[in-house]
Design a protein around this motif. Structure first.
Motif, short mmCIF file in Angstrom:
data_model
loop_
_atom_site.label_atom_id
_atom_site.label_comp_id
_atom_site.label_asym_id
_atom_site.label_seq_id
_atom_site.Cartn_x
_atom_site.Cartn_y
_atom_site.Cartn_z
N ILE A 198 -64.78 -40.78 51.14
CA ILE A 198 -64.02 -41.26 49.99
C ILE A 198 -63.81 -40.14 48.96
O ILE A 198 -62.72 -39.98 48.41
CB ILE A 198 -64.72 -42.49 49.34
N LEU A 199 -64.84 -39.33 48.74
CA LEU A 199 -64.72 -38.22 47.79
C LEU A 199 -63.63 -37.24 48.24
O LEU A 199 -62.84 -36.77 47.42
CB LEU A 199 -66.06 -37.49 47.64
N TYR A 201 -64.34 -33.75 45.85
CA TYR A 201 -65.47 -33.26 46.63
C TYR A 201 -66.19 -32.10 45.94
O TYR A 201 -67.32 -31.79 46.28
CB TYR A 201 -65.00 -32.84 48.03
N ASP A 202 -65.50 -31.45 44.98
CA ASP A 202 -66.12 -30.30 44.31
C ASP A 202 -66.98 -30.76 43.13
O ASP A 202 -66.48 -31.01 42.04
CB ASP A 202 -65.04 -29.33 43.84
N ASN A 218 -65.68 -46.62 38.91
CA ASN A 218 -64.56 -47.42 39.41
C ASN A 218 -64.46 -47.39 40.93
O ASN A 218 -64.26 -48.43 41.57
CB ASN A 218 -63.24 -46.92 38.81
N ILE A 219 -64.59 -46.20 41.50
CA ILE A 219 -64.38 -46.07 42.94
C ILE A 219 -65.54 -46.66 43.74
O ILE A 219 -65.35 -47.35 44.73
CB ILE A 219 -64.20 -44.58 43.33
N THR A 278 -67.28 -52.83 46.53
CA THR A 278 -66.27 -51.98 45.90
C THR A 278 -65.80 -50.86 46.82
O THR A 278 -64.60 -50.69 47.04
CB THR A 278 -66.85 -51.33 44.61
N PHE A 279 -66.75 -50.11 47.37
CA PHE A 279 -66.31 -48.95 48.16
C PHE A 279 -66.08 -49.30 49.63
O PHE A 279 -65.31 -48.62 50.32
CB PHE A 279 -67.27 -47.76 48.01
N ILE A 280 -66.70 -50.37 50.11
CA ILE A 280 -66.42 -50.78 51.50
C ILE A 280 -64.95 -51.24 51.59
O ILE A 280 -64.23 -50.88 52.52
CB ILE A 280 -67.38 -51.92 51.95
#
Lengths: 231, 114
Positions: free
Chosen positions: A84-85, A91-92, A106-107, B103-105
């Motif tokens: 996901i990153l 990613y950094d 949020n993510i 949330t992330f799934i």
């Protein structure tokens, strides 16, 4: 009377074997913000590697989730979070250490973000010893404040013992050390660093110690320690 | 008699040092996950899958449940191997056991569908 002193000394010796700090600051004081915020989920940011060993990053990244999950937190799974990153071009880790973290809230639904900075990773050529200097910073994604911070100077003795002792034992030890491949050994160096550092992390919601460990010692923010594969 | 007392004191103090049973057991997760990151070949992937399977089937931690993230990462590795249905089922198990993962799934499921 002499015997009393003798016993007292024994008691002190054994007790000191358990303590990890000389100045017993309580966790409720050192990590007050963690107890206030009651976080559950933590995102492990890919470690920042400032050492000369390019592999140190992966040694740490693979070994961070076990001690933190075992302390009672929901650790966002490593491989999923990496994917996901990357997808979010996030990613950094260097870009985020001094910036707002609401994005990760949020993510991922993360309450906390862990930043791991490997400053030094040096192998001594003579003894089977690795010296690691590593800094761990946990920040709240809500307030962006640091809620947990420790820096360790860790000396890891990588020689392996069969526990046999004696001349034959020494030979067997030597053989075992040779079999124990370098990569596996270095994963263990990082594992021991992480386990030691997070042994004083306030217990998370999945731990039976949750909110009852406030009086336990917090450990020193900067520490020096010798560890080996038995830790 | 006094000797016994000393020994008992020493043993009880040592006992206080022992760590209680961990919340979860992880088999050799740290080594197999490192090898997977490093090599990502068939052998390291199989070893990691085997580790996940053992963590799930032979869980000996004090909570008696699968540790956070194990179903999810297991599912993710299966998805990478095009085992879509099996992978998706694992991701849903993670959400069931740990609702905070939703949330992330959900996000990863969307990425997969792209």
């Amino acid at each position: 009377m002499k015997k009393f002193y003798f016993l007292a000394v024994i008691v002190v010796v054994f007790l000191s074997g358990c303590t990890t700090t000389t100045t017993p600051v309580k966790r409720s004081v050192a990590y007050k913000k963690m107890y206030d915020e009651k976080p559950l989920t933590i995102l492990l940011m890919p470690p920042i590697n400032r050492s000369t060993n390019v592999e140190a990053k992966d040694f740490f990244h693979s070994t961070l989730n076990v001690p933190i999950a075992n302390a009672g937190y929901y650790v966002i799974p490593t491989f999923l979070s990496m994917e996901i990153l990357k997808n979010e071009s996030a990613y950094d880790t260097e870009l985020f250490i001094d910036n707002p973290l609401d994005k990760f809230r949020n993510i991922f639904g993360a309450d906390l973000a862990l930043f791991t900075i490997i400053h030094k990773w040096d192998k001594s050529s003579l003894a089977a010893q690795v010296y690691v200097q590593v800094e761990y910073i946990i920040k709240s994604t809500k307030t962006n404040e640091v809620v947990f911070k420790r820096t360790g100077d860790i000396y890891y003795n990588a020689s392996v013992s069969t526990g046999l002792g004696g001349g034959l034992g020494a030979l067997a030890d030597l053989a075992l050390s040779a079999v124990n491949t370098a990569a596996t050994q270095y994963v263990d160096v990082a594992r021991a660093c992480n386990k030691y550092t997070f042994s004083v992390l306030p217990a998370g919601k999945y731990s039976p110690l949750y909110e009852t460990d406030t009086d336990l010692p917090a450990g020193n923010e900067s520490f020096k320690v010798k560890l080996d594969s038995n830790y | 008699m006094k000797k016994i007392f000393y020994v008992l004191t020493a043993v009880s103090l040592m006992g206080s040092c022992t760590v209680q049973k961990p919340l979860y057991t992880w088999d050799n997760y740290e080594v197999t996950s490192y090898n997977y990151v490093k090599n990502s070949d068939e052998k390291s992937t199989q070893a990691l899958i085997e580790t996940y399977r053992k963590i799930i089937e032979y869980q000996k931690g004090s909570r008696g449940v699968v540790p956070p993230g194990v179903y999810a990462d297991y599912g993710f590795v299966l998805l990478q191997k095009d085992k879509t249905e099996e992978g998706r089922a694992m991701l849903l198990k993670e959400v069931n056991l740990y609702p905070e993962s939703k949330t992330f799934i959900d996000r990863i499921l969307k990425i997969i569908e792209k």
